[in-house]
Write an enzyme that holds these catalytic residues in place. Structure first.
Site, PDB file in Angstrom:
ATOM      1  N   TYR A 464       0.757  -1.022  -0.144  1.00 29.21           N
ATOM      2  CA  TYR A 464      -0.066  -0.089  -0.085  1.00 29.21           C
ATOM      3  C   TYR A 464       0.925   1.184  -0.013  1.00 29.21           C
ATOM      4  O   TYR A 464       0.649   2.005  -0.865  1.00 29.21           O
ATOM      5  CB  TYR A 464      -1.100   0.217   1.313  1.00 29.21           C
ATOM      6  CG  TYR A 464      -2.074   0.715   1.037  1.00 29.21           C
ATOM      7  CD1 TYR A 464      -3.059   0.825   0.154  1.00 29.21           C
ATOM      8  CD2 TYR A 464      -1.875   2.300   1.739  1.00 29.21           C
ATOM      9  CE1 TYR A 464      -4.118   1.953   0.148  1.00 29.21           C
ATOM     10  CE2 TYR A 464      -2.792   3.361   1.630  1.00 29.21           C
ATOM     11  CZ  TYR A 464      -3.869   3.098   0.963  1.00 29.21           C
ATOM     12  OH  TYR A 464      -4.757   4.299   0.847  1.00 29.21           O
ATOM     13  N   SER A 544      -6.430   1.362  -4.731  1.00 34.01           N
ATOM     14  CA  SER A 544      -6.371   2.729  -4.452  1.00 34.01           C
ATOM     15  C   SER A 544      -5.104   3.209  -4.357  1.00 34.01           C
ATOM     16  O   SER A 544      -4.330   3.359  -5.538  1.00 34.01           O
ATOM     17  CB  SER A 544      -7.124   2.603  -3.040  1.00 34.01           C
ATOM     18  OG  SER A 544      -7.601   4.221  -2.753  1.00 34.01           O
ATOM     19  N   ASP A 628     -17.649   4.267  -7.845  1.00 32.12           N
ATOM     20  CA  ASP A 628     -16.552   4.709  -6.956  1.00 32.12           C
ATOM     21  C   ASP A 628     -16.585   6.010  -6.895  1.00 32.12           C
ATOM     22  O   ASP A 628     -16.277   6.774  -7.872  1.00 32.12           O
ATOM     23  CB  ASP A 628     -15.375   3.986  -7.628  1.00 32.12           C
ATOM     24  CG  ASP A 628     -14.225   4.149  -6.596  1.00 32.12           C
ATOM     25  OD1 ASP A 628     -14.380   5.035  -5.440  1.00 32.12           O
ATOM     26  OD2 ASP A 628     -13.201   3.414  -6.666  1.00 32.12           O
ATOM     27  N   HIS A 663     -15.765   1.892  -4.119  1.00 30.00           N
ATOM     28  CA  HIS A 663     -14.280   1.814  -3.937  1.00 30.00           C
ATOM     29  C   HIS A 663     -13.868   0.316  -3.310  1.00 30.00           C
ATOM     30  O   HIS A 663     -12.979   0.036  -4.057  1.00 30.00           O
ATOM     31  CB  HIS A 663     -13.992   2.959  -3.086  1.00 30.00           C
ATOM     32  CG  HIS A 663     -12.594   3.048  -2.899  1.00 30.00           C
ATOM     33  ND1 HIS A 663     -11.833   3.500  -4.139  1.00 30.00           N
ATOM     34  CD2 HIS A 663     -11.331   2.948  -2.185  1.00 30.00           C
ATOM     35  CE1 HIS A 663     -10.587   3.616  -4.130  1.00 30.00           C
ATOM     36  NE2 HIS A 663     -10.277   3.580  -2.583  1.00 30.00           N
TER      37      HIS A 663
END
Length: 692
Positions: A464, A544, A628, A663
């Site tokens: 991430y 993301s 989203d 999302h």
């Protein structure tokens, strides 16, 4: 491979923007308008081409059967005890959405709110729920199709009936109940600003009080600052019902403001922390003594006692001092501090007394993590003499444990066993690679015991690398199917996260973002050099901010990766702030319009502006969703368009657009399985894994 696909024709526009004297072309600006008929038609053709390609791949039926099998077991969320009642979320296995249950004493739990009956396809979900202190009422927030926008309803727990109260058009808000259950504080965007998240930096939250039995239009405005722009407010009521605490976020990613006032005082808030010099999180209080978790003077966090009558820094008392183990979460239970700390990127639980003396450390089952993904800690109240903990690892779904402070015993409350999966056949090891600047970067590697390090194993590496979010060991429901087909699962703890406190986060912000990409490349090279996999069989996956990560790494080192799984990514680093929640991200990434320095480092790595014509890029599956409203699909569309135009190989660029999904939150189980089947079929084909 798939052969050379014929991609839908994509028009190139002639838009040019000027950034500090530099002209930047944006040929796919027209793809930003999701409702334009041309964009809708282009999106339809892209998705249909993608699904035609994926549906023709081998192994789909096998993957679907096995995914449904390993997904089908009872899954429990962390309970919350209020009065004599226990509230919890539970999915019996393959239900589209988990159900909110209530249990009283030794009686069997009964369903309180079942969202599965609220839509034909299971796309209505419970995004938030908060019971009153006595358990008499519960607020539940409903989201449709994964949207961040929710509506609040109130349930009478005894009767099971909803009250007439109906609060709508809410975003990034929860509720703070008064002790008597007469109403709650919450925040919302101004009336009429239904699309307030659409990149408007002028729009901020306002704080209201809703009295039960009244209309939302009659709610009392508690706080609004017309001068402060683009912020969100988080109201909280102290446990003794004496104070209203107000946290003000998003002016900075490394600092916030914290105000308070006596709850029945109609005067102004007292600005306890108003300098944006650190992060301040209210944990609880003993009268006028506030317990604050802060980075002030402690990048690994510390807990301080602040006398609000004498709040100067020199009067603070350290309760839990900073040390080498960064604090991930703090709760007050049994009138003690329950601290979740990071030890070599794993969670440990330590208990301290109110005077700061250390009491004990809890023995946990194995290498793993505490809590749910958004909450690293225990759920309980200060006066409770027991607490609930969720414990998980890469090989163990979250199990709910109950810890008794008096006896010191930890007992399983809800166990989680995956059908037809033997975790003892697999193991997780932690390794460390070296980034180019000499930084040691942790890597978790999970695979079959005795794995042959022949360089021929298919691997998925996830990371991430942003917003202080730590990637501690956590279970994902598809992992058993990947392992049983010879797969290796890797998590790289790159800079930008919170694995080593706020310093680790700040090393991956703004101009430091390149550190996160260097760390990720180093982790990939470590795996390849030691024979875990090869560059041809290494898939990288990100969601993301992680989607941005893998897109950047693809453009920087296309030779290093065999496949890209890019979920709901942020891609256009020059224009992200103009769409929905994007305005909040400038505090992490920077703002290309406000600073030439920011423009230069954003364009230095931004994937959209570093795609090179004639380059052979790895096969990529870009996954987005039409609802989203956090990272809008235009990012994925622009990425697909630019790659398809530039790519000089038979490697495919596929854009998958899921309908009635957002999302990630609230996605029904059947959609999650459907998506994972497509991912596995894609990798099975690209890596020639041989699954029929």
């Amino acid at each position: 491979m798939f052969g050379r696909l014929t991609y839908p024709e994509t028009r190139r526009g002639d838009v040019l923007d000027d950034f500090f004297g530099t002209a930047v072309a944006d040929p796919y600006r027209w793809l930003e308008d999701a409702d334009d008929p041309e964009v809708l038609e282009w999106t339809r053709k892209q998705h249909e081409m993608t699904m035609e390609a994926l549906n023709g791949l081998a192994g789909r039926a096998t993957f679907e059967r096995r995914l449904r099998a390993v997904w089908d077991y009872p899954q429990h969320g962390i309970p919350r005890k209020r009065g004599d009642r226990l509230f919890l979320m539970r999915n019996d296995g393959l239900q589209a959405q988990p159900i909110l249950y209530v249990q009283e004493g030794a009686t069997e739990a009964r369903a309180l709110v079942d969202p599965n009956g609220l839509s034909d396809d299971g796309t209505v979900s419970i995004l938030d729920w908060q019971p009153t202190g006595d358990g008499r009422l519960v607020m539940y927030g409903l989201s449709e199709s994964g949207l961040d926008w929710v509506k609040f309803r109130i349930k009478d727990v005894e009767s099971g009936e909803d009250l007439a109260d109906d609060l709508a058009k809410l975003k990034f808000s929860s509720v703070a109940w008064r002790a008597d259950g007469s109403g709650f504080y919450y925040s919302r965007f101004p009336q009429g600003a239904v699309d307030a998240g659409a990149g408007n930096p002028e729009v901020s939250h306002q704080v209201y009080f809703h009295k039960l039995g009244t209309a939302q239009a009659d709610d009392a405005l508690i706080y609004h600052d017309p001068v402060r722009k683009g912020v969100t407010y988080e109201p909280k009521v102290s446990g003794d019902d004496r104070y209203l605490i107000l946290t003000i976020n998003w002016e900075s990613r490394i600092a916030n403001r914290l105000f308070y006032k006596a709850i029945d005082d109609e005067g102004d808030f007292i600005r306890l922390f108003d300098d944006l010099d650190a992060e301040y999180i209210f944990i609880g209080n003993d009268g006028d003594i506030f317990y604050i978790l802060t980075t002030n003077g402690a990048l690994n966090w510390r807990v301080v006692a602040v006398d609000i009558k004498n709040p100067a820094t020199e009067n603070w008392v350290d309760v839990v001092s900073e040390n080498g183990e960064a604090i991930a979460g703090v709760s007050i239970v049994n009138q003690q501090f329950v601290v979740t700390a990071m030890r070599s990127v794993q969670h440990v639980i330590k208990i301290y007394n109110k005077d700061g003396s250390f009491d004990r450390e809890l023995a946990m089952p194995t290498l793993g993590s505490v809590g749910e993904r958004a909450h690293a800690g225990a759920y309980a109240s200060p006066k409770d003499d027991s607490m609930f903990i969720a414990w998980t690892s890469f090989l163990q779904p979250p199990e709910i444990m109950q810890y008794d402070f008096a006896t010191g015993e930890m007992q399983p409350l809800f166990e989680a066993t995956v059908p037809s999966f033997d975790p003892d056949r697999y193991e997780t090891t932690q390794a460390f690679c070296q980034s180019p600047d000499g930084t040691k970067v942790p890597i978790f590697i999970t695979a079959k015991k005795g794995l042959d390090l022949n360089g021929d194993n298919p691997a998925i590496m996830y990371a991430y690398g942003g917003y202080h979010y730590s990637q501690t060991p956590w279970y994902r429901s598809w992992l058993p199917v990947w392992f049983e087909n010879g797969g290796v699962a890797v998590v790289a703890n790159i800079r930008g996260g919170g694995e080593y406190g706020e310093a680790w986060h700040r090393a991956g912000m703004f101009a430091g973002r390149q550190n996160t990409y260097d760390d990720f490349h180093a982790a990939a090279e470590y795996l390849i050099d030691r024979g875990y996999t090869s560059n041809k069989k290494l898939a990288i996956e990100g969601i993301s901010n992680g989607g941005l990560l893998v897109a950047v790494c693809m453009t920087q080192r296309p030779d290093l990766y065999g496949a890209i799984l890019c979920h709901v990514p942020t891609i256009d680093m020059l224009r992200f702030k103009y769409f929905t929640s994007g305005r909040y991200w400038t505090t992490e990434y920077g703002d290309a319009e406000s600073s030439k320095e920011h423009f230069e480092f954003l364009t230095a790595y931004g994937p959209l502006h570093n795609i090179k014509a004639g380059q052979a890029y790895p096969p990529i599956l870009i996954l987005t969703a039409d609802h989203d409203d956090r990272v809008v699909p235009m990012h994925s569309k622009k990425l697909a368009a630019a790659l398809q135009q530039a790519n000089e190989s038979d490697n495919v660029i596929l854009l998958r657009v899921q309908t009635r999904a957002g999302h990630s939150q609230g996605k029904p189980t059947w959609k999650r399985i459907e998506e994972q089947v497509d991912i596995f079929a894609f990798l099975n084909h690209v890596f020639d894994m041989g699954v029929d």
